[in-house]
Design an enzyme around this catalytic site. Sequence first.
Site, PDB file in Angstrom:
ATOM      1  N   ASP A  54      -7.387  21.132  29.605  1.00 34.40           N
ATOM      2  CA  ASP A  54      -8.365  21.328  28.527  1.00 34.40           C
ATOM      3  C   ASP A  54      -8.526  20.094  27.643  1.00 34.40           C
ATOM      4  O   ASP A  54      -9.642  19.714  27.280  1.00 34.40           O
ATOM      5  CB  ASP A  54      -7.952  22.506  27.634  1.00 34.40           C
ATOM      6  CG  ASP A  54      -8.169  23.856  28.301  1.00 34.40           C
ATOM      7  OD1 ASP A  54      -7.750  24.855  27.708  1.00 34.40           O
ATOM      8  OD2 ASP A  54      -8.748  23.889  29.410  1.00 34.40           O
ATOM      9  N   THR A  55      -7.416  19.481  27.250  1.00 29.32           N
ATOM     10  CA  THR A  55      -7.480  18.531  26.122  1.00 29.32           C
ATOM     11  C   THR A  55      -6.767  17.199  26.332  1.00 29.32           C
ATOM     12  O   THR A  55      -6.865  16.327  25.475  1.00 29.32           O
ATOM     13  CB  THR A  55      -6.875  19.198  24.858  1.00 29.32           C
ATOM     14  OG1 THR A  55      -5.537  19.625  25.152  1.00 29.32           O
ATOM     15  CG2 THR A  55      -7.701  20.387  24.403  1.00 29.32           C
ATOM     16  N   ARG A  56      -6.046  17.027  27.453  1.00 22.64           N
ATOM     17  CA  ARG A  56      -5.237  15.811  27.602  1.00 22.64           C
ATOM     18  C   ARG A  56      -6.072  14.538  27.464  1.00 22.64           C
ATOM     19  O   ARG A  56      -5.705  13.602  26.749  1.00 22.64           O
ATOM     20  CB  ARG A  56      -4.513  15.797  28.946  1.00 22.64           C
ATOM     21  CG  ARG A  56      -3.637  14.547  29.136  1.00 22.64           C
ATOM     22  CD  ARG A  56      -3.067  14.437  30.533  1.00 22.64           C
ATOM     23  NE  ARG A  56      -2.177  15.532  30.838  1.00 22.64           N
ATOM     24  CZ  ARG A  56      -0.874  15.570  30.481  1.00 22.64           C
ATOM     25  NH1 ARG A  56      -0.365  14.568  29.791  1.00 22.64           N
ATOM     26  NH2 ARG A  56      -0.133  16.611  30.796  1.00 22.64           N
TER      27      ARG A  56
ATOM     28  N   GLY B  87       8.250  23.916  37.052  1.00 18.74           N
ATOM     29  CA  GLY B  87       9.118  24.866  37.736  1.00 18.74           C
ATOM     30  C   GLY B  87       8.870  26.263  37.226  1.00 18.74           C
ATOM     31  O   GLY B  87       7.957  26.521  36.445  1.00 18.74           O
TER      32      GLY B  87
ATOM     33  N   GLU C  39       6.770  27.123  26.707  1.00 20.85           N
ATOM     34  CA  GLU C  39       6.955  26.073  25.687  1.00 20.85           C
ATOM     35  C   GLU C  39       6.811  26.669  24.293  1.00 20.85           C
ATOM     36  O   GLU C  39       7.588  26.402  23.383  1.00 20.85           O
ATOM     37  CB  GLU C  39       5.890  24.980  25.863  1.00 20.85           C
ATOM     38  CG  GLU C  39       6.382  23.737  26.543  1.00 20.85           C
ATOM     39  CD  GLU C  39       5.313  22.654  26.536  1.00 20.85           C
ATOM     40  OE1 GLU C  39       4.401  22.664  25.689  1.00 20.85           O
ATOM     41  OE2 GLU C  39       5.389  21.791  27.415  1.00 20.85           O
TER      42      GLU C  39
END
Length: 633
Positions: A17-19, A47, A81
């Site tokens: 989306d945003t990298r 993983g 995350e």
Amino acid sequence: MIKPITYDVFLSFRGKDTRDGFVSHLHKDLCRKNINTFIDSEKLQRGDEISEALSTAIQGSRVSVIVFSKDYATSKWCLDELVKIMDCNKCVVPVFYGVDPSDVRKQRGNFADAFAKHEENFKHDVEKVKSWRTALTSAGNLSGWDSEKIRPDSTLVDKIVKDILKKLNRGTSRANLEGLVGIERRMQKVLSLFQHGFPDFQILGIWGMGGTGKTTLAEAIFHYVLNGFQSYFFLANVRESDDQGTLSQLRQTFFSTILEDEYLYISTPTIGSSFLKDRLSRKKVLVVCDDVSKLSQLEYLFGGNNRLGPGSRVIVTTRDKQVLIQYGIDLIYEMEELDDDESIKLFCQRAFKSNHPTEYHQLKLSQVVLSFAYGNPLAIKVIGSSLRGKTQSYQESEAKKLKQVPKPDIQKLLKWSFDGLECEEKEMFLDIACFFKGEDRDFVTRIMEACYLSAYSRIENLIDKSLIYVSENKIKMHDLLQQMGWDIVYNESPLEPERRSRLWIPDDIYDVLIENSGTKTLKGMLLDMSRIPKLELKAEAFVKMRKLKFLKFYLPSTFGRVQMKSKILLPQGLLSLPNELRYLYWEGYPLKTLPTNFDPRNLVELDMRDSNVEQLWEGKQVLIFLSFFLYIC
């Protein structure tokens, strides 16, 4: 176990989306501000579980920035995350990029679609999906940044970076305030006067007697608010710079820094250039002008008090309220004494390594000491440190001596601590006060070790007793303690300076040298040659100074080289130098060699920069202590 801090910021985002867009700009701006930022690589292997390296990076970051985008919730990697970030309970900055914060919070819209698939795919692990929902709800409830309300992206990035800087700075400030008793209460009062964030220019004075913590308070406020300004500068020790003739150098550094112009040069006593004034008037800056003693110092440094741009803030610390009034400063904060609770806490920290008395005799001792210290932080610190580690009998005996101190004589309270030092510690304290304040600690230690037994441990003892401290590896000392040291030496012989142990006042040294009246009492001499007229020494000028260990004839860096070479003359040569010399520093030494009968075996440092020396001495010399040698013709 607390993980060590390895990053300032951890960036969490959905790469697809945003990298290559928003996140790349955000990352670049963070790096430009020297903010150490973790961003994962596109090549990082995904993983089933979050990797140990990524987990460590999250735990080791001060701030986590989560960029929520339309497909963020489709990635279980991102959701894992997020759970880890929220579990760490660190500072979290959510950015809602192209999504409604309520969709994140309530898992609606794209987030609802993503979770429909997750619930189908993770029927066997309902708890995992539940943890993702909980984390999203918690993050969505946090105050964050909404891209729909702030456009364009460049403005949004700028605001986010400024917000992160504030958060990082605030955290750092709290850590730095540990052990500074009562500082936060005083900061709040000053900031309420200061009206931080208001668009108009403001100047504020902090006024109080020596040792009350004016510099400490100004420094704490400076670091707390500096991220809100384009430039900032801490003008330290203004009075001392003026006394040493280096105020012009300080002003030069100040303007070069805040205007980010290394080629800037101001050659006139006043700031006359209209271009320079215009540049200053466009800058929002933060300045602390510390330890001002005269109106002329402020006028020299700033000119008028309205030269800086809108939103700028200036803090002036002084012991003289009239300086503030004469300069037109209306906002004045008078330093408050520590209250009883604060005084006891500071004393106990220094004397007993605790925040409060744990035994009855500690309480009684605290009460006795504090009845004489009158809430003065420096006095409390010095007295408490001098009693630390002593027996109860010793502490009670010393406390009785305080009753002989006239109220409220802070200098005599500080002298009481000096009187409790061992003989060689007293000598070292006076050496530092007269010659070595502000010098590199390693250098001072080398010189002291050549003069006194166990010098390293004795310096540590002076630090433990709060009589000196070390900052950026420089030996520092509060100016009240330095003044006490000067007074002790001066009172050895008020009317005959040649009978004192140490000389540092230019006029006194000039008289002693011109009259050839030096004695074996003298142990050291520090002379700023720019502050005396041309001096012709007799050949026997140092013959009587047999015990002299420190000799430094120097000039400030702003003094001209041509003037330097002709400042001190030796028309008859030089018969001798004291063989006890450990430190010899003589800029512009006029002869081609040192005296032939001078034995340099005790020298630790020899500096003859810009001298006429062609040969130091004849033959071989045993120089077992010499660690530094410099002479440049």
